[in-house]
Design an enzyme around this catalytic site. Sequence first.
Site, PDB file in Angstrom:
ATOM      1  N   ASN A   1       0.872  -1.175   0.000  1.00  9.97           N
ATOM      2  CA  ASN A   1       0.000   0.000   0.000  1.00  9.97           C
ATOM      3  C   ASN A   1       0.907   1.223   0.000  1.00  9.97           C
ATOM      4  O   ASN A   1       1.479   1.574   1.031  1.00  9.97           O
ATOM      5  CB  ASN A   1      -0.900  -0.029   1.241  1.00  9.97           C
ATOM      6  CG  ASN A   1      -1.753   1.227   1.354  1.00  9.97           C
ATOM      7  OD1 ASN A   1      -1.784   2.057   0.437  1.00  9.97           O
ATOM      8  ND2 ASN A   1      -2.445   1.373   2.469  1.00  9.97           N
TER       9      ASN A   1
ATOM     10  N   LYS B   1       0.102   4.226  -0.309  1.00  8.49           N
ATOM     11  CA  LYS B   1      -0.553   5.411   0.265  1.00  8.49           C
ATOM     12  C   LYS B   1      -0.333   6.608  -0.665  1.00  8.49           C
ATOM     13  O   LYS B   1      -0.343   6.443  -1.874  1.00  8.49           O
ATOM     14  CB  LYS B   1      -0.066   5.638   1.705  1.00  8.49           C
ATOM     15  CG  LYS B   1      -0.235   4.365   2.552  1.00  8.49           C
ATOM     16  CD  LYS B   1      -0.079   4.567   4.034  1.00  8.49           C
ATOM     17  CE  LYS B   1      -0.289   3.239   4.749  1.00  8.49           C
ATOM     18  NZ  LYS B   1      -0.228   3.352   6.212  1.00  8.49           N
TER      19      LYS B   1
ATOM     20  N   HIS C   1      -9.603   1.210   4.529  1.00 10.59           N
ATOM     21  CA  HIS C   1      -8.363   1.393   5.283  1.00 10.59           C
ATOM     22  C   HIS C   1      -8.638   2.331   6.469  1.00 10.59           C
ATOM     23  O   HIS C   1      -9.432   3.256   6.359  1.00 10.59           O
ATOM     24  CB  HIS C   1      -7.269   1.967   4.380  1.00 10.59           C
ATOM     25  CG  HIS C   1      -5.921   1.920   5.010  1.00 10.59           C
ATOM     26  ND1 HIS C   1      -5.511   2.863   5.932  1.00 10.59           N
ATOM     27  CD2 HIS C   1      -4.909   1.027   4.918  1.00 10.59           C
ATOM     28  CE1 HIS C   1      -4.296   2.556   6.352  1.00 10.59           C
ATOM     29  NE2 HIS C   1      -3.907   1.443   5.754  1.00 10.59           N
TER      30      HIS C   1
ATOM     31  N   GLU D   1      -7.073   4.726   7.627  1.00 11.23           N
ATOM     32  CA  GLU D   1      -6.855   6.152   7.345  1.00 11.23           C
ATOM     33  C   GLU D   1      -8.083   6.757   6.674  1.00 11.23           C
ATOM     34  O   GLU D   1      -8.416   7.922   6.897  1.00 11.23           O
ATOM     35  CB  GLU D   1      -5.588   6.325   6.492  1.00 11.23           C
ATOM     36  CG  GLU D   1      -4.335   6.079   7.338  1.00 11.23           C
ATOM     37  CD  GLU D   1      -3.145   5.514   6.594  1.00 11.23           C
ATOM     38  OE1 GLU D   1      -3.117   5.557   5.350  1.00 11.23           O
ATOM     39  OE2 GLU D   1      -2.225   5.005   7.275  1.00 11.23           O
TER      40      GLU D   1
ATOM     41  N   GLU E   1      -5.505  -4.903  10.389  1.00 11.95           N
ATOM     42  CA  GLU E   1      -4.504  -3.863  10.624  1.00 11.95           C
ATOM     43  C   GLU E   1      -4.829  -3.136  11.929  1.00 11.95           C
ATOM     44  O   GLU E   1      -5.638  -2.198  11.941  1.00 11.95           O
ATOM     45  CB  GLU E   1      -4.513  -2.841   9.477  1.00 11.95           C
ATOM     46  CG  GLU E   1      -4.158  -3.433   8.128  1.00 11.95           C
ATOM     47  CD  GLU E   1      -3.555  -2.390   7.199  1.00 11.95           C
ATOM     48  OE1 GLU E   1      -2.434  -2.624   6.742  1.00 11.95           O
ATOM     49  OE2 GLU E   1      -4.179  -1.350   6.962  1.00 11.95           O
TER      50      GLU E   1
ATOM     51  N   GLY F   1       2.337   2.413  10.911  1.00 15.69           N
ATOM     52  CA  GLY F   1       3.263   3.537  10.805  1.00 15.69           C
ATOM     53  C   GLY F   1       3.934   3.908  12.114  1.00 15.69           C
ATOM     54  O   GLY F   1       4.556   4.956  12.226  1.00 15.69           O
TER      55      GLY F   1
ATOM     56  N   SER G   1       3.309  -2.026  10.441  1.00 14.93           N
ATOM     57  CA  SER G   1       4.754  -2.083  10.712  1.00 14.93           C
ATOM     58  C   SER G   1       5.389  -3.429  10.372  1.00 14.93           C
ATOM     59  O   SER G   1       6.290  -3.885  11.074  1.00 14.93           O
ATOM     60  CB  SER G   1       5.045  -1.694  12.168  1.00 14.93           C
ATOM     61  OG  SER G   1       4.654  -0.352  12.407  1.00 14.93           O
TER      62      SER G   1
END
Length: 257
Positions: free
Chosen positions: A9, A11, A98, A100, A170, A176, A216
């Site tokens: 991904n 991003k 996702h 985010e 996730e 991150g 991560s």
Amino acid sequence: MRPYIVAGNWKMHMDPESGRALASEIAGELRRQPSANGVQTVLCPPFLTLPAVHEAIAGSGIGLGAQNLYPQDSGAFTGEVGPGMLTAVGCTHVILGHSERRQYFNESDEFINAKARKALAHGLHPIVCIGETLEQRESGVTESVIDTQLRGALTGISPDDMRSIILAYEPIWAIGTGRTATPEQAQEVHVFIRTLLAELHGGEIAGDIVIQYGGSVKADNAAELFAQPDVDGGLIGGASLKADQFLAIIRAAEASA
Ligand code: 13P
């Protein structure tokens, strides 16, 4: 037996030029030494970089994924991208829900469900993301959060279509942050997800669905995560932006498969 799928991904990184270079490096290595043991690789660049990556991965066996779609075929939806546009530029996969997008764009389980159904209708494989916040984990509600997200995202999807779906667990606190879930923590939630899938769709379908771990994942922790029986690959953020690291993660999946 279900395959391992390692997806990058990207991003909001990689313009067409830099994306083409990164994809060429990854594809070149996978053409030279194709993945063993049925491991599949998918690259998910930003929309504008999809055509360049599509060209770069031709003939390499790598799948192409978008990071989002709008759940309509076409229409007056300024700024949005529909599923037919994604398949027209070679997409085979699409990341949906996702964290985010849930966090910054207020995406609900219902909206993610509409996107998943639309993606399936266009022959795309949705990579549906689910996962809890740190606060939710610490207050002991991880399973109920996952239960709600999973039921919500999968409402009304037929058993046949379920086979086209990929799930990505996730945990938000691991994205991150450099703080990955332990292999045991990942396995525990993956088993919970698979048990719920069995309840909803039967054991055979539940056993066939790929459940990726994301958060991560790096070259040096991928092997121990992928060694868990219910961790079927990964959805990789930061480490997918470096060809050598991403390739090391793909090779780790091959060793576990
Ligand atoms: P990182 O690998 O950078 O933690 O990101 C994970 C992720 O969000 C993949 O979708």
